[in-house]
Design an enzyme around this catalytic site. Structure first.
Site, mmCIF file in Angstrom:
data_model
loop_
_atom_site.group_PDB
_atom_site.id
_atom_site.type_symbol
_atom_site.label_atom_id
_atom_site.label_comp_id
_atom_site.label_asym_id
_atom_site.label_seq_id
_atom_site.Cartn_x
_atom_site.Cartn_y
_atom_site.Cartn_z
ATOM 1 N N ASN A 138 0.838 -1.187 0.000
ATOM 2 C CA ASN A 138 0.000 0.000 0.000
ATOM 3 C C ASN A 138 0.885 1.253 0.000
ATOM 4 O O ASN A 138 2.100 1.160 -0.085
ATOM 5 C CB ASN A 138 -0.948 -0.038 1.209
ATOM 6 C CG ASN A 138 -2.276 0.630 0.919
ATOM 7 O OD1 ASN A 138 -2.336 1.686 0.308
ATOM 8 N ND2 ASN A 138 -3.346 -0.006 1.365
ATOM 9 N N HIS A 155 24.841 1.729 10.770
ATOM 10 C CA HIS A 155 26.043 2.545 10.930
ATOM 11 C C HIS A 155 26.856 2.039 12.112
ATOM 12 O O HIS A 155 26.332 1.387 13.010
ATOM 13 C CB HIS A 155 25.666 4.017 11.131
ATOM 14 C CG HIS A 155 24.803 4.539 10.027
ATOM 15 N ND1 HIS A 155 25.310 4.879 8.799
ATOM 16 C CD2 HIS A 155 23.475 4.746 9.954
ATOM 17 C CE1 HIS A 155 24.329 5.284 8.017
ATOM 18 N NE2 HIS A 155 23.195 5.207 8.709
ATOM 19 N N LYS A 167 7.070 -8.401 19.532
ATOM 20 C CA LYS A 167 7.123 -9.673 20.263
ATOM 21 C C LYS A 167 5.947 -10.551 19.857
ATOM 22 O O LYS A 167 4.873 -10.063 19.520
ATOM 23 C CB LYS A 167 7.063 -9.418 21.766
ATOM 24 C CG LYS A 167 8.263 -8.664 22.289
ATOM 25 C CD LYS A 167 8.173 -8.485 23.792
ATOM 26 C CE LYS A 167 9.209 -7.528 24.267
ATOM 27 N NZ LYS A 167 10.343 -7.959 24.856
#
Length: 189
Positions: free
Chosen positions: A83, A113, A178
């Site tokens: 979408n 990074h 989770k």
């Protein structure tokens, strides 16, 4: 080894290497063309996406606007739908299986990074590939972080921030994401 090869291998590389900048600019050009198409320009959209994405199945729909860093580092299976506002930072490889659905504002990041602040200003980056299995649904506003694998048949709830691997056949939500439910798959006859 080229900076692109280092990037795709997950090694430290210079993101401002001239060849990488050119590849990103090409992707920016193609996404701009794609995002400015009219809804009726289905064939034009397909042509642009096939020039942009490294590998994509025959049956797909990506609602504009769509953004990516390179496009060539994305592999998408059959029956894919994304979408509005799909964002992929595909500095590393992004692999998406068959029958995958993304709600609006889903973001996938492979770029990361260095933690050491002394190294960061030296354009030193690295990547971690992202893999999404078959028959996965990702809810609106979800963020999938570098190095994550999401297993087959799983659902990621809206607004989730996926920081660790999610196994197959679960519903997972939250920040950090989770597991809240294990799915029992029933076969249709």
């Amino acid at each position: 080894m080229s900076e692109k090869e280092k990037m795709l291998n997950g090694e430290i590389y210079n993101a401002y290497d001239k060849s990488l900048v050119l590849l990103r600019n090409k992707a920016r050009h193609l996404t701009k063309l794609y995002n400015n198409t009219d809804p009726e320009e289905v064939e034009n959209r397909i042509t642009i996406i096939k020039k942009l994405i490294g590998k994509i199945g025959e049956n797909f729909e990506i609602e504009p606007p769509f953004r990516c860093d390179y496009g060539t580092n994305i592999e998408i299976g059959e029956n894919f739908y994304a979408n509005f506002n799909f964002l992929v930072l595909d500095d590393g490889l992004v692999t998406i299986g068959d029958d995958v659905l993304f709600a609006p504002n889903v973001s996938i990041f492979t770029a990361t990074h260095l933690i050491d602040p002394k190294l960061r200003p030296k354009n030193a980056d690295y990547t971690k590939a992202v893999t999404i299995g078959n028959n996965v649904w990702v809810g609106g506003g979800a963020i999938i972080n570098p190095g994550v694998t999401i297993g087959d048949n799983s659902v990621i709830g809206s607004g989730s921030v996926v920081t660790k691997d999610i196994p197959s056949n679960v519903v997972a939500v939250g920040n950090p994401c989770k597991i809240i439910k294990y799915l029992t798959l029933q076969l249709c006859e």
